[in-house]
Design an enzyme around this catalytic site. Structure first.
Site, PDB file in Angstrom:
ATOM      1  N   TYR A 190      41.268  68.352   6.236  1.00 14.28           N
ATOM      2  CA  TYR A 190      42.268  67.493   6.857  1.00 14.28           C
ATOM      3  C   TYR A 190      43.411  68.352   7.347  1.00 14.28           C
ATOM      4  O   TYR A 190      43.879  69.236   6.628  1.00 14.28           O
ATOM      5  CB  TYR A 190      42.785  66.475   5.840  1.00 14.28           C
ATOM      6  CG  TYR A 190      43.883  65.564   6.370  1.00 14.28           C
ATOM      7  CD1 TYR A 190      43.614  64.624   7.363  1.00 14.28           C
ATOM      8  CD2 TYR A 190      45.183  65.646   5.872  1.00 14.28           C
ATOM      9  CE1 TYR A 190      44.614  63.784   7.843  1.00 14.28           C
ATOM     10  CE2 TYR A 190      46.194  64.808   6.336  1.00 14.28           C
ATOM     11  CZ  TYR A 190      45.904  63.875   7.329  1.00 14.28           C
ATOM     12  OH  TYR A 190      46.898  63.046   7.792  1.00 14.28           O
ATOM     13  N   ASP A 216      45.475  76.759   7.444  1.00 14.46           N
ATOM     14  CA  ASP A 216      46.329  75.607   7.153  1.00 14.46           C
ATOM     15  C   ASP A 216      46.661  75.673   5.659  1.00 14.46           C
ATOM     16  O   ASP A 216      45.886  75.235   4.817  1.00 14.46           O
ATOM     17  CB  ASP A 216      45.608  74.305   7.515  1.00 14.46           C
ATOM     18  CG  ASP A 216      46.470  73.077   7.240  1.00 14.46           C
ATOM     19  OD1 ASP A 216      47.557  73.234   6.643  1.00 14.46           O
ATOM     20  OD2 ASP A 216      46.052  71.972   7.614  1.00 14.46           O
ATOM     21  N   LYS A 251      54.611  70.431   2.538  1.00 11.07           N
ATOM     22  CA  LYS A 251      54.639  70.178   1.098  1.00 11.07           C
ATOM     23  C   LYS A 251      55.601  71.113   0.330  1.00 11.07           C
ATOM     24  O   LYS A 251      56.802  70.889   0.399  1.00 11.07           O
ATOM     25  CB  LYS A 251      53.210  70.185   0.553  1.00 11.07           C
ATOM     26  CG  LYS A 251      52.414  69.059   1.277  1.00 11.07           C
ATOM     27  CD  LYS A 251      51.026  68.791   0.819  1.00 11.07           C
ATOM     28  CE  LYS A 251      50.479  67.554   1.514  1.00 11.07           C
ATOM     29  NZ  LYS A 251      49.302  67.718   2.311  1.00 11.07           N
TER      30      LYS A 251
HETATM   31  C1  LIG Z   1      49.048  67.148   3.746  1.00 15.44           C
HETATM   32  C2  LIG Z   1      48.320  68.031   4.694  1.00 15.44           C
HETATM   33  C3  LIG Z   1      48.591  68.033   6.068  1.00 15.44           C
HETATM   34  C4  LIG Z   1      49.517  67.034   6.704  1.00 15.44           C
HETATM   35  O1  LIG Z   1      50.831  67.161   6.285  1.00 15.44           O
HETATM   36  P1  LIG Z   1      51.822  65.905   6.459  1.00 15.44           P
HETATM   37  O2  LIG Z   1      53.124  66.445   5.971  1.00 15.44           O
HETATM   38  O3  LIG Z   1      51.261  64.798   5.614  1.00 15.44           O
HETATM   39  O4  LIG Z   1      51.842  65.569   7.897  1.00 15.44           O
HETATM   40  C5  LIG Z   1      47.981  68.991   6.856  1.00 15.44           C
HETATM   41  N1  LIG Z   1      47.129  69.874   6.335  1.00 15.44           N
HETATM   42  C6  LIG Z   1      46.822  69.899   5.030  1.00 15.44           C
HETATM   43  C7  LIG Z   1      45.888  70.923   4.495  1.00 15.44           C
HETATM   44  C8  LIG Z   1      47.392  68.954   4.169  1.00 15.44           C
HETATM   45  O5  LIG Z   1      47.053  68.946   2.879  1.00 15.44           O
END
Ligand SMILES: *Cc1c(COP(=O)(O)O)cnc(C)c1O
Length: 428
Positions: free
Chosen positions: A144, A239, A267
């Site tokens: 994701y 990511d 995060k």
């Molecule tokens: C949470 C997450 C996102 C999206 O971040 P948001 O702050 O919710 O937009 C993108 N990539 C990874 C790997 C994530 O865990």
């Protein structure tokens, strides 16, 4: 456990907010239960509106690596809030944040702050396409990367399935250049390159899969991605929205010793405030507006209160590497013990974990990609999760999410959690 206030609030919430929540995974739909409305949190604990106490294994989905209300973070936020919440102008604290990130993550020469992980990834992909002047990207089934159009491509659709949007409202054109491969399968990545070769701008990958449950990379997988990108002149984007500043100070890239061209954060970098960031090599980042021709902007980006929170947390982590040593050791024994409990129950479920991230998959199959993750019995997970929730252990209300241990979790809390799991498996 009485949850009457949460139930009443949820009834009201669904009248005014789609599904009653502002992000789908909070809805508890996949475990057939009612979301707990949380009114406060401290260290590793949370309390709902009915005054039930929970040991929190979500930590706002990762940001709270030091636990809730860390005094340094709290003080920084209160101090900066008094100076005005936002100016839409350059501030010294943004320079501090950029220098801090560059000092912690060697692959990053320059960094741009945004407001969420979604924004960070969307922007990094745009930069990669601008830099390479190519359109196609490879993403992995089950990874994701936020909810921007090009990355909402149905997982599980098989190797080289280009452009099947995962959501209504995403035109097929937006995902036509998104090619999917299987996590942990370099063969499937090679297939994509065989077919599209020099059209591929970038591979984007979660260096540890954490959005199909926890799925670590197999030895050599990330290095293999690096090699194939080098061969074809494509960029490698890690990511690290979840893994960044979680596994160790320099994230998954430091842990595995594989250097990406671009990295995205979210995060932990905001310590609970809405923050994301993307960064990488200077020549690539200098593509970004106003220096270069890749446009990207944000009214509230680099917000001083959010920067203050993030800097306080990151500085603490940078200056106390022992936090990681201890946290990762604690997590190793916690997840090993959980696996033991599961084994003793005779169910053969799989506990995957790496550092302070982990998941219990309700399957006897080894889980190394999206297909194998999907062999999980989600009903069995729902049953387990509901039991844990009702006994004060706040786990992700869905099978395909990670659980997060923080530096604030005490041995007593971790033991209590394992005892609760043991009693579940004994009685169910
Ligand atoms: C949470 C997450 C996102 C999206 O971040 P948001 O702050 O919710 O937009 C993108 N990539 C990874 C790997 C994530 O865990």
């Amino acid at each position: 456990m009485a949850i009457t206030k949460s139930e009443a609030l949820f009834k009201e919430a669904v009248q005014y907010i789609p599904g009653g929540v502002n992000s789908p995974v909070r809805a508890f739909g996949s475990i057939g239960s009612t979301p707990r409305f949380i009114k406060k949190a401290d260290k590793a604990l949370m309390w709902d509106e009915d005054d039930n106490e929970y040991i929190d294994y979500i930590g706002s989905w990762g940001p709270m690596i030091l636990g809730h209300n860390h005094p340094l973070v709290l003080d920084a936020v209160l101090e900066y809030a008094k100076r005005g919440l936002s100016y839409g102008a350059a501030t010294s604290i943004e320079v501090d944040m950029a220098k801090l990130v560059c000092s912690m993550v060697p692959s990053i020469d320059m960094v741009r702050m945004v407001n969420s992980g979604t924004e960070a990834v969307m922007s990094a992909v745009r930069v990669a396409r601008g830099f390479t002047r190519r359109d196609k990207i490879i993403k992995f089934n089950g990874c994701y990367h936020g909810h921007s159009d090009a990355l909402l491509v149905k997982a599980g659709s098989g190797v080289m399935t280009a452009g099947v949007p995962d959501s209504l409202g995403v035109p097929a054109g937006c995902t036509a250049d998104t090619v999917t491969a299987d996590y942990n399968s370099l063969e499937s990545v090679q297939d994509c390159f065989d077919r599209y070769g020099e059209q591929i701008a970038a591979i984007i990958v979660e260096p540890v899969g954490a959005n199909m449950g926890t799925v670590p990379p197999k030895p050599g997988f990330l290095q293999g991605l690096r090699d194939i990108c080098d061969k074809y002149g494509s960029l490698l984007i890690f990511d690290e929205v979840i893994t960044g500043f979680r596994m160790q100070a320099d994230g998954a890239q430091g842990y595995f010793g594989v250097t990406p061209d671009l990295t995205t954060f979210g995060k932990i970098i905001g310590a609970g405030m809405p923050v994301g960031a993307y960064g990488g090599r200077r020549e690539i980042m200098e593509m970004v507006s106003p220096v270069g021709a890749v446009y990207q902007a944000g009214t509230l980006s680099g917000n001083p209160v959010a920067m203050a929170a993030g800097i306080a947390q990151l500085t603490y982590l940078k200056e106390h590497p022992d936090v990681y040593t201890k946290l990762n050791e604690t997590a190793d024994s916690f997840f090993a013990e959980l696996q033991k409990i599961v084994d003793e129950s005779g169910r053969g479920y799989q506990v995957n974990h790496i550092c302070s991230l982990g998941s219990m998959f309700c399957t006897t199959q080894e889980v190394y990609d999206y297909e194998t993750a999907k062999t999980s019995d989600t009903k069995a997970y729902a049953d387990y999760c509901n039991y844990m929730q009702n006994h004060g252990i706040y786990l992700a209300p869905a099978q395909f999410e990670a659980m997060f241990i923080s530096a604030a979790h005490t041995q007593e809390q971790l033991s209590q959690t394992l005892e609760t799991a043991r009693s579940y498996f004994k009685n169910n």
